[in-house]
Design a protein around this motif. Structure first.
Motif, PDB file in Angstrom:
ATOM      1  N   ARG A   4       9.453  74.912  14.054  1.00 32.55           N
ATOM      2  CA  ARG A   4       9.952  73.582  13.742  1.00 32.55           C
ATOM      3  C   ARG A   4      10.476  72.868  14.976  1.00 32.55           C
ATOM      4  O   ARG A   4      11.404  72.115  14.923  1.00 32.55           O
ATOM      5  N   VAL A   5       9.851  73.149  16.108  1.00 26.41           N
ATOM      6  CA  VAL A   5      10.212  72.435  17.331  1.00 26.41           C
ATOM      7  C   VAL A   5       9.920  70.945  17.173  1.00 26.41           C
ATOM      8  O   VAL A   5      10.478  70.116  17.877  1.00 26.41           O
ATOM      9  N   ASP A   6       9.045  70.601  16.204  1.00 27.94           N
ATOM     10  CA  ASP A   6       8.757  69.185  15.962  1.00 27.94           C
ATOM     11  C   ASP A   6      10.013  68.426  15.530  1.00 27.94           C
ATOM     12  O   ASP A   6      10.126  67.224  15.763  1.00 27.94           O
ATOM     13  N   LEU A   7      10.977  69.117  14.913  1.00 28.33           N
ATOM     14  CA  LEU A   7      12.205  68.442  14.491  1.00 28.33           C
ATOM     15  C   LEU A   7      13.007  67.939  15.683  1.00 28.33           C
ATOM     16  O   LEU A   7      13.617  66.874  15.640  1.00 28.33           O
ATOM     17  N   GLU A   8      13.022  68.705  16.758  1.00 24.23           N
ATOM     18  CA  GLU A   8      13.699  68.279  17.977  1.00 24.23           C
ATOM     19  C   GLU A   8      13.017  67.024  18.536  1.00 24.23           C
ATOM     20  O   GLU A   8      13.686  66.091  18.981  1.00 24.23           O
ATOM     21  N   VAL A   9      11.689  67.017  18.512  1.00 25.61           N
ATOM     22  CA  VAL A   9      10.934  65.868  19.008  1.00 25.61           C
ATOM     23  C   VAL A   9      11.227  64.637  18.157  1.00 25.61           C
ATOM     24  O   VAL A   9      11.451  63.542  18.671  1.00 25.61           O
ATOM     25  N   VAL A  10      11.230  64.819  16.841  1.00 24.39           N
ATOM     26  CA  VAL A  10      11.537  63.712  15.925  1.00 24.39           C
ATOM     27  C   VAL A  10      12.937  63.175  16.194  1.00 24.39           C
ATOM     28  O   VAL A  10      13.146  61.956  16.309  1.00 24.39           O
ATOM     29  N   ALA A  11      13.910  64.067  16.299  1.00 26.24           N
ATOM     30  CA  ALA A  11      15.297  63.649  16.508  1.00 26.24           C
ATOM     31  C   ALA A  11      15.445  62.849  17.792  1.00 26.24           C
ATOM     32  O   ALA A  11      16.226  61.879  17.849  1.00 26.24           O
ATOM     33  N   ASN A  12      14.700  63.208  18.819  1.00 22.26           N
ATOM     34  CA  ASN A  12      14.801  62.498  20.096  1.00 22.26           C
ATOM     35  C   ASN A  12      14.235  61.085  20.034  1.00 22.26           C
ATOM     36  O   ASN A  12      14.501  60.267  20.924  1.00 22.26           O
ATOM     37  N   LEU A  13      13.465  60.782  18.991  1.00 20.60           N
ATOM     38  CA  LEU A  13      12.886  59.440  18.847  1.00 20.60           C
ATOM     39  C   LEU A  13      13.823  58.476  18.116  1.00 20.60           C
ATOM     40  O   LEU A  13      13.555  57.267  18.078  1.00 20.60           O
ATOM     41  N   ILE A  14      14.905  58.986  17.549  1.00 25.28           N
ATOM     42  CA  ILE A  14      15.769  58.174  16.689  1.00 25.28           C
ATOM     43  C   ILE A  14      17.095  57.897  17.382  1.00 25.28           C
ATOM     44  O   ILE A  14      17.820  58.820  17.751  1.00 25.28           O
ATOM     45  N   PRO A  15      17.438  56.609  17.587  1.00 27.84           N
ATOM     46  CA  PRO A  15      18.703  56.265  18.235  1.00 27.84           C
ATOM     47  C   PRO A  15      19.901  56.590  17.338  1.00 27.84           C
ATOM     48  O   PRO A  15      19.757  56.692  16.112  1.00 27.84           O
ATOM     49  N   PRO A  16      21.074  56.755  17.922  1.00 26.61           N
ATOM     50  CA  PRO A  16      22.280  57.025  17.138  1.00 26.61           C
ATOM     51  C   PRO A  16      22.564  55.924  16.114  1.00 26.61           C
ATOM     52  O   PRO A  16      22.245  54.748  16.339  1.00 26.61           O
ATOM     53  N   GLN A  17      23.120  56.337  14.979  1.00 25.80           N
ATOM     54  CA  GLN A  17      23.612  55.444  13.937  1.00 25.80           C
ATOM     55  C   GLN A  17      22.497  54.626  13.274  1.00 25.80           C
ATOM     56  O   GLN A  17      22.750  53.571  12.697  1.00 25.80           O
ATOM     57  N   SER A  18      21.279  55.124  13.336  1.00 28.32           N
ATOM     58  CA  SER A  18      20.168  54.466  12.654  1.00 28.32           C
ATOM     59  C   SER A  18      20.212  54.762  11.154  1.00 28.32           C
ATOM     60  O   SER A  18      20.804  55.750  10.719  1.00 28.32           O
ATOM     61  N   ARG A  19      19.566  53.901  10.371  1.00 31.33           N
ATOM     62  CA  ARG A  19      19.372  54.148   8.941  1.00 31.33           C
ATOM     63  C   ARG A  19      18.055  54.906   8.792  1.00 31.33           C
ATOM     64  O   ARG A  19      17.006  54.390   9.178  1.00 31.33           O
ATOM     65  N   VAL A  20      18.127  56.121   8.232  1.00 28.48           N
ATOM     66  CA  VAL A  20      16.960  57.005   8.203  1.00 28.48           C
ATOM     67  C   VAL A  20      16.689  57.482   6.782  1.00 28.48           C
ATOM     68  O   VAL A  20      17.602  57.906   6.070  1.00 28.48           O
ATOM     69  N   LEU A  21      15.410  57.425   6.391  1.00 25.16           N
ATOM     70  CA  LEU A  21      14.952  58.039   5.149  1.00 25.16           C
ATOM     71  C   LEU A  21      14.038  59.188   5.524  1.00 25.16           C
ATOM     72  O   LEU A  21      13.014  58.991   6.195  1.00 25.16           O
ATOM     73  N   ASP A  22      14.392  60.401   5.100  1.00 28.99           N
ATOM     74  CA  ASP A  22      13.596  61.594   5.369  1.00 28.99           C
ATOM     75  C   ASP A  22      12.811  61.947   4.103  1.00 28.99           C
ATOM     76  O   ASP A  22      13.392  62.389   3.114  1.00 28.99           O
TER      77      ASP A  22
END
Length: 205
Positions: A8-26
């Protein structure tokens, strides 16, 4: 928090694409690993949609805001541009209508992030060629008769689908079997052959 294991190294990659305090739907939250990572490291306003009751229970136990729902049926109830980012992680291939689901992600979010296993990887091709059977790998661990994955695709297939939907690829990352990123300068055919997983950041044109 860091994601444990190269699977699940892809989760680290995904997290790095999202700025702090964003509104996120997973969408397809699973056990909540991604939402927990994002809340711990990015302080996002996170929500989740998960098909399995077991997954929902695990998410709620982690203190996450996740409801039970089906990506194929329930995304239509979310408003246009209701989130900064909508994430579909390792779930696209398990949906009944991937094109419709991706179209909905692009409608709901200002941007969509999609990760998926690449069925065009050389190990998959070689296994199919040599054994004449549907391959079983680390990223595709199920036998053909009990797999939840019903729409396998390659990186090239996904890029073509994005073109059909008028989606712009803002960033893309291919990961090899060791979870290492493949060089951005490499052509799509190289990614398609050597990428075991892929992560795309998309925006509607």
């Amino acid at each position: 928090m860091s994601v444990n294991g190269s699977q699940r190294v892809d989760l680290e990659v995904v997290a790095n694409l999202i700025p702090p305090q964003s509104r996120v739907l997973d969408v397809g939250s699973g056990d909540g690993s991604l939402l927990e990572l994002l809340q711990d490291t990015k302080q996002v306003d996170g929500r989740g949609l998960e098909l399995s009751q077991r997954g929902v229970n695990e998410c709620v136990a982690r203190g996450l805001s996740v409801i039970q729902g089906d990506a194929d049926k329930d995304l239509e109830f979310y408003p246009d541009k209701g989130f900064d980012f909508v994430v579909l992680s390792q779930t696209l291939q398990a949906t009944r209508n991937p094109k419709l689901v991706l179209d909905e992600l692009l409608r709901i979010g200002n941007r969509a992030i999609v990760s998926f296993p690449n069925f065009g990887h050389w190990r998959v091709r070689l296994s199919l060629f040599l054994n004449g059977r549907m391959p079983v790998t680390k990223d595709l661990p199920y036998s053909w008769y009990d797999t939840p994955n019903i729409h396998f695709c390659t990186i090239r297939d996904f890029v073509n689908l994005c073109d059909e939907l008028g989606a712009t690829v803002e960033k893309a990352t291919a990961l090899d079997a060791n979870g290492q990123k493949i060089g951005l300068s490499m052509p799509w055919w190289f990614w398609n052959f050597f990428g075991q997983q892929a992560v795309f950041l998309l925006k509607r044109q």
